[in-house]
Motif scaffolding. Structure first.
Motif, PDB file in Angstrom:
ATOM      1  N   ASN A  65       0.877  -1.184  -0.105  1.00 14.93           N
ATOM      2  CA  ASN A  65      -0.280  -0.164  -0.072  1.00 14.93           C
ATOM      3  C   ASN A  65       0.572   1.106  -0.202  1.00 14.93           C
ATOM      4  N   ALA A  66       2.026   0.633  -0.209  1.00  8.72           N
ATOM      5  CA  ALA A  66       3.078   2.318   0.203  1.00  8.72           C
ATOM      6  C   ALA A  66       3.985   1.834  -1.272  1.00  8.72           C
ATOM      7  N   VAL A  67       5.096   2.756  -1.176  1.00  7.54           N
ATOM      8  CA  VAL A  67       6.207   2.529  -2.049  1.00  7.54           C
ATOM      9  C   VAL A  67       7.088   4.280  -1.783  1.00  7.54           C
ATOM     10  N   VAL A  68       7.818   3.516  -1.667  1.00  4.26           N
ATOM     11  CA  VAL A  68       9.170   4.966  -1.384  1.00  4.26           C
ATOM     12  C   VAL A  68      10.231   4.434  -2.079  1.00  4.26           C
ATOM     13  N   HIS A  69      11.158   5.111  -3.334  1.00  4.50           N
ATOM     14  CA  HIS A  69      12.375   5.129  -3.964  1.00  4.50           C
ATOM     15  C   HIS A  69      13.107   6.631  -3.227  1.00  4.50           C
ATOM     16  N   ALA A  70      14.443   6.248  -3.328  1.00  5.44           N
ATOM     17  CA  ALA A  70      15.153   7.019  -2.950  1.00  5.44           C
ATOM     18  C   ALA A  70      16.747   6.653  -3.123  1.00  5.44           C
ATOM     19  N   HIS A  71      17.412   7.463  -2.917  1.00  3.50           N
ATOM     20  CA  HIS A  71      19.080   7.168  -3.176  1.00  3.50           C
ATOM     21  C   HIS A  71      19.495   7.409  -2.275  1.00  3.50           C
ATOM     22  N   PRO A  72      20.114   6.726  -1.389  1.00  2.07           N
ATOM     23  CA  PRO A  72      20.291   6.726   0.053  1.00  2.07           C
ATOM     24  C   PRO A  72      22.041   6.437  -0.449  1.00  2.07           C
ATOM     25  N   PRO A  73      22.856   7.073   0.046  1.00  2.00           N
ATOM     26  CA  PRO A  73      24.187   7.483  -0.206  1.00  2.00           C
ATOM     27  C   PRO A  73      25.315   5.681  -0.088  1.00  2.00           C
ATOM     28  N   ALA A  79      17.191   2.867  -4.740  1.00  2.00           N
ATOM     29  CA  ALA A  79      16.873   2.086  -3.485  1.00  2.00           C
ATOM     30  C   ALA A  79      15.714   2.080  -4.107  1.00  2.00           C
ATOM     31  N   LEU A  80      15.200   1.429  -3.909  1.00  2.00           N
ATOM     32  CA  LEU A  80      13.667   0.974  -4.003  1.00  2.00           C
ATOM     33  C   LEU A  80      12.659  -0.005  -2.376  1.00  2.00           C
ATOM     34  N   THR A  81      11.886   0.318  -1.502  1.00  3.41           N
ATOM     35  CA  THR A  81      11.308  -0.470  -0.947  1.00  3.41           C
ATOM     36  C   THR A  81      10.133  -0.381  -0.978  1.00  3.41           C
ATOM     37  N   TYR A  82       8.838  -1.173  -0.586  1.00  2.80           N
ATOM     38  CA  TYR A  82       7.673  -1.218  -0.073  1.00  2.80           C
ATOM     39  C   TYR A  82       7.131  -2.033   0.802  1.00  2.80           C
ATOM     40  N   GLY A  83       6.060  -1.547   1.520  1.00  5.29           N
ATOM     41  CA  GLY A  83       4.855  -2.377   2.117  1.00  5.29           C
ATOM     42  C   GLY A  83       3.731  -1.846   2.516  1.00  5.29           C
ATOM     43  N   ALA A  84       3.701  -2.405   3.323  1.00  6.00           N
ATOM     44  CA  ALA A  84       2.014  -2.996   4.600  1.00  6.00           C
ATOM     45  C   ALA A  84       1.467  -1.309   4.279  1.00  6.00           C
ATOM     46  N   ASP A  85       2.283  -0.362   4.995  1.00  4.56           N
ATOM     47  CA  ASP A  85       1.549   0.976   4.686  1.00  4.56           C
ATOM     48  C   ASP A  85       3.120   1.776   4.736  1.00  4.56           C
ATOM     49  N   ASP A 106       5.414   1.348   7.524  1.00  4.37           N
ATOM     50  CA  ASP A 106       6.955  -0.320   7.261  1.00  4.37           C
ATOM     51  C   ASP A 106       7.375   0.327   5.796  1.00  4.37           C
ATOM     52  N   ALA A 107       7.417   0.877   4.538  1.00  7.09           N
ATOM     53  CA  ALA A 107       7.834   1.211   3.193  1.00  7.09           C
ATOM     54  C   ALA A 107       9.230   1.918   3.499  1.00  7.09           C
ATOM     55  N   TYR A 108       8.919   3.020   4.901  1.00  4.48           N
ATOM     56  CA  TYR A 108       9.704   3.652   5.184  1.00  4.48           C
ATOM     57  C   TYR A 108      10.823   3.162   5.847  1.00  4.48           C
ATOM     58  N   PHE A 109      10.745   2.568   7.038  1.00  2.91           N
ATOM     59  CA  PHE A 109      11.197   2.254   7.590  1.00  2.91           C
ATOM     60  C   PHE A 109      12.545   0.947   6.678  1.00  2.91           C
TER      61      PHE A 109
END
Length: 271
Positions: A91-99, A160-166, A169-172
């Motif tokens: 239910n949520a997706v986060v895309h970032a560029h952690p170094p 990087a790309l992460t996703y989760g139930a909310d 969750d995706a952010y952590f």
């Protein structure tokens, strides 16, 4: 999550990503599936995600077409749409560029070694998706084989790309990815990497299975087969082994590194 709560949560997560240095300038994008509406709430393109306001966010349909908002949605929304299509549980997706994580991605190195039990439990492992040109369908195509089996990915030469139930969750999961990348880097620099043995990894994956989490591809996460053998090696010494160019280069590099280390140790002992 209702729309108003989702807007404020996206703003908060954008602030966290920016303050932690996981994104810079207009990098990254975030989205949330709106409950019961077959719509997504997403960050706009060309805007610093650390200084978002709730009214800046954009509503799109499940194909990524803009429905509401003054700004245009992220140009990389195709990745998000692909994940929601393949994973109804997300239910949520986060895309970032952690170094550090992005450093591994830019070096062509996946985070698949089982070095930390907590990471195996939460993410299984973090494979590396092939490079795809940003803002194009290539990115969505590159992640498609991995999405059903993993909750976190490195994107070659990208981020990087992460996703989760909310969204929390995706952010952590993004925090965990970057934290593990730092640990993996330190372990490599110390020259004493000690991955968990296959039996330990198998037990951790059994716990993941009981918890209903995704089932990573065994060959990528070094999960042993039911017979107890690790899936990375053939059962018979005469079996044919197929390697990708990257795997062959890595194998040669590891061999050279081990040989040089042995020579250095031998030289030290003789003096």
């Amino acid at each position: 999550m209702n729309e108003q709560a989702a807007r404020h949560m996206i703003v908060e997560v954008g602030r966290r990503l920016y303050e932690r240095g996981y994104i810079a300038a207009a990098d990254g994008n975030i989205s949330v599936r709106l409950e019961g509406r077959r719509q997504l709430l997403a960050t706009p393109t060309g805007v610093c995600k650390g200084f978002l306001k709730p009214e800046m966010l954009v509503i799109v349909d499940e194909e990524g077409r803009k429905l509401q908002g003054d700004l245009n949605p992220s140009s990389e929304l195709a990745m998000h749409v692909t994940i929601y299509r393949l994973r109804p549980d997300v239910n949520a997706v986060v895309h970032a560029h952690p170094p550090v994580g992005t450093g591994f991605a830019a070096s062509g190195i996946p985070l698949t070694k089982p070095l930390v039990s907590e990471v195996v439990l939460t993410l299984g492992c973090i494979p590396l998706a092939e490079y795809g040109t940003p803002t194009t369908e290539e990115l969505a195509q590159a992640i498609t084989p991995y999405v059903p089996h993993y909750d976190a990915l490195l994107l070659a030469n990208h981020g990087a790309l992460t996703y989760g139930a909310d969204l929390e969750d995706a952010y952590f999961k993004m925090e965990t990815l970057e934290h593990f990348a730092r640990i993996a880097l330190v372990a490599h620099l110390l020259g004493q990497e000690r991955p968990l043995p296959p039996e330990a990894v198998s037990k951790l994956f059994q716990i993941r299975q009981r918890a209903g989490r995704t089932s990573p591809t065994p060959s990528l996460c070094q999960v042993p087969t039911p017979s107890g053998r690790a899936t990375e090696g053939p059962a018979n010494a005469n079996d044919r082994i197929t390697l990708t160019r990257r795997q062959l280069v890595d194998l040669i590099a590891e061999s050279i590194e081990a040989t040089l280390a042995a020579l250095i140790d031998e030289n030290r002992s003789s003096t």
